[in-house]
Design a protein around this motif. Sequence first.
Motif, short mmCIF file in Angstrom:
data_model
loop_
_atom_site.label_atom_id
_atom_site.label_comp_id
_atom_site.label_asym_id
_atom_site.label_seq_id
_atom_site.Cartn_x
_atom_site.Cartn_y
_atom_site.Cartn_z
N GLN A 22 31.97 37.76 39.16
CA GLN A 22 31.95 38.62 38.02
C GLN A 22 31.22 39.93 38.53
OE1 GLN A 22 32.22 37.50 34.16
NE2 GLN A 22 32.33 40.00 34.65
N ALA A 23 30.53 40.05 39.44
CA ALA A 23 30.06 41.22 39.92
C ALA A 23 31.08 42.15 40.56
CB ALA A 23 28.96 41.16 40.85
N LEU A 24 32.09 41.30 41.21
CA LEU A 24 33.35 42.03 41.69
C LEU A 24 34.17 42.52 40.53
CD1 LEU A 24 34.68 42.56 44.39
CD2 LEU A 24 35.94 40.53 44.17
N LEU A 25 34.30 41.83 39.59
CA LEU A 25 35.28 42.54 38.45
C LEU A 25 34.50 43.49 37.88
CD1 LEU A 25 36.78 40.22 35.66
CD2 LEU A 25 35.37 42.29 34.97
N ASN A 26 33.30 43.65 37.65
CA ASN A 26 32.46 44.77 37.29
C ASN A 26 32.65 46.00 38.31
OD1 ASN A 26 31.56 43.29 35.25
ND2 ASN A 26 29.46 42.73 35.92
N THR A 27 32.51 45.64 39.62
CA THR A 27 32.66 46.71 40.52
C THR A 27 34.15 47.26 40.46
OG1 THR A 27 31.13 45.55 42.14
CG2 THR A 27 32.73 47.14 42.97
N ALA A 28 35.09 46.54 40.37
CA ALA A 28 36.42 47.18 39.85
C ALA A 28 36.48 48.10 38.85
CB ALA A 28 37.49 45.91 39.60
#
Length: 207
Positions: free
Chosen positions: A107-113
């Motif tokens: 989920q954090a990686l998605l936000n980072t995108a």
Amino acid sequence: MKKLALLFILMFTVTISAQSKYQNGMKKAFSHWEKGEMVKAFQLFERISKAEPKKWKPAYYAATVEILASFGLKDEATLKAKLTKAQEFLDVAKSNSENNPEILITQALLNTAYIAFDGQKYGMTLSGKNAQLYAKALAIAPNNPRVIMGNAEWNMGAARFFGKSTKPYCDEIKRAIKLGKEEKIEEEFYPKFMIKRAEQVLKQCEK
């Protein structure tokens, strides 16, 4: 008694067949991924997720593939379409595996995108959420190498953004690599630690 035995054998055979179909499908999806065939990998993970709605891993990997494919996109509409779809699959994964550290950091990686696409537009609202996600994941799994690595990379990105040194996070990456090499995963299709990639990040950190 014979009828009951036959029924049990039939049920067992059907279960084995379903498991085999799931395993073969997952292996084929990973094969596409390894070859860089991201669209084929996503489509197969998507189909498996719909066929196995109670399993978290197919939805998790469908989301992960879409998130990774969104980095580097130049069109915001395309980015949003990919990440919206990824979020839908992450939500399915969450519903089947609550407080899962692997899902939290994805989920954090998605936000980072989103942040990587436009830091000014998305950074203010999503940076704090990422800090909370990594803190929660670390509280659940403090020795998970993927969690440690993800948190270190997030902090490195923030340091670069503010013109600060990334060296304070090198030790955490080294720790993640050590734990990644020692980790023994017995659960089928569980996420694995990418040691080679971590070593490349470490080289960048130490510069």
